[in-house]
Design a protein around this motif. Structure first.
Motif, PDB file in Angstrom:
ATOM      1  N   THR A  21       5.956   3.177   9.677  1.00  0.00           N
ATOM      2  CA  THR A  21       6.562   3.112   8.346  1.00  0.00           C
ATOM      3  C   THR A  21       7.316   4.391   7.981  1.00  0.00           C
ATOM      4  N   LEU A  58       3.630   4.795   4.041  1.00  0.00           N
ATOM      5  CA  LEU A  58       2.481   3.960   3.677  1.00  0.00           C
ATOM      6  C   LEU A  58       1.862   4.509   2.395  1.00  0.00           C
ATOM      7  N   ASN A  97      -2.253   0.830  -0.298  1.00  0.00           N
ATOM      8  CA  ASN A  97      -2.367   0.121   0.975  1.00  0.00           C
ATOM      9  C   ASN A  97      -3.164   0.927   1.991  1.00  0.00           C
ATOM     10  N   THR A 131       2.142  -4.788   5.676  1.00  0.00           N
ATOM     11  CA  THR A 131       2.490  -4.107   4.426  1.00  0.00           C
ATOM     12  C   THR A 131       3.983  -4.175   4.134  1.00  0.00           C
ATOM     13  N   GLU A 176       5.729  -1.685   3.281  1.00  0.00           N
ATOM     14  CA  GLU A 176       6.311  -0.475   3.840  1.00  0.00           C
ATOM     15  C   GLU A 176       6.787  -0.694   5.275  1.00  0.00           C
TER      16      GLU A 176
END
Length: 157
Positions: A101, A105, A109, A140, A142
């Protein structure tokens, strides 16, 4: 658009379209495509590149299906990366967050992922903890976007 074949004026159903915004890429989305993508990401982490159990390999593998999660002997390929520090859950998540990511992140999360990965890590299965962290990070926002995410705690009207 020069780089795609999306209808520039496509406005999806729901609050995006209701607010007068457009989302050309949303014209290509369908529930089944999203589900297949997520299944493929999960299966790749668990079983490697195979067409078994929702895998993303398009052709039939003559190697057969893996016998258990983490069995990569029948896969065409697998995720071989291992973070340099597997001693703590935080170090695993930090490394995968940076890799998957670009370090975006978010704390909410991260906390959810840590609570799940911690159990596998505490029971001595660092390989399983790593696979779980990969799977959860791949779910996620992200991971699927290139912008910063934030969660609003206020309900929308």
């Amino acid at each position: 658009s020069v780089f795609s074949f999306f209808l520039q004026e496509f406005d999806p159903a729901g609050i995006i379209g209701d607010s007068g915004l457009v989302s050309p890429e949303a014209g290509a989305l369908a529930g089944s495509k999203i589900t297949n993508l997520l299944d493929g990401l999960l299966a790749t982490s668990k079983f490697g590149l195979t067409n078994c159990r929702g895998g993303i390999v398009a052709y039939y593998s003559y190697n057969g299906c893996p016998a258990w999660e983490g069995d990569f002997t029948r896969a065409e390929g697998y995720l071989e990366y291992v973070p340099p520090d597997l001693t703590t859950v935080d170090s695993i998540i930090d490394d995968l967050s940076l890799l998957l990511t670009a370090g975006r992140l978010g704390a909410p999360n991260r906390a959810i992922i840590k609570s799940v990965v911690l159990e596998a890590h505490q029971y001595g299965s660092t390989e399983k903890a790593l696979r779980i962290a990969q799977q959860l990070i791949a779910m996620t926002p992200e991971y699927h976007t290139n912008a910063l995410q934030r969660k609003d705690v206020v309900k929308r009207e």
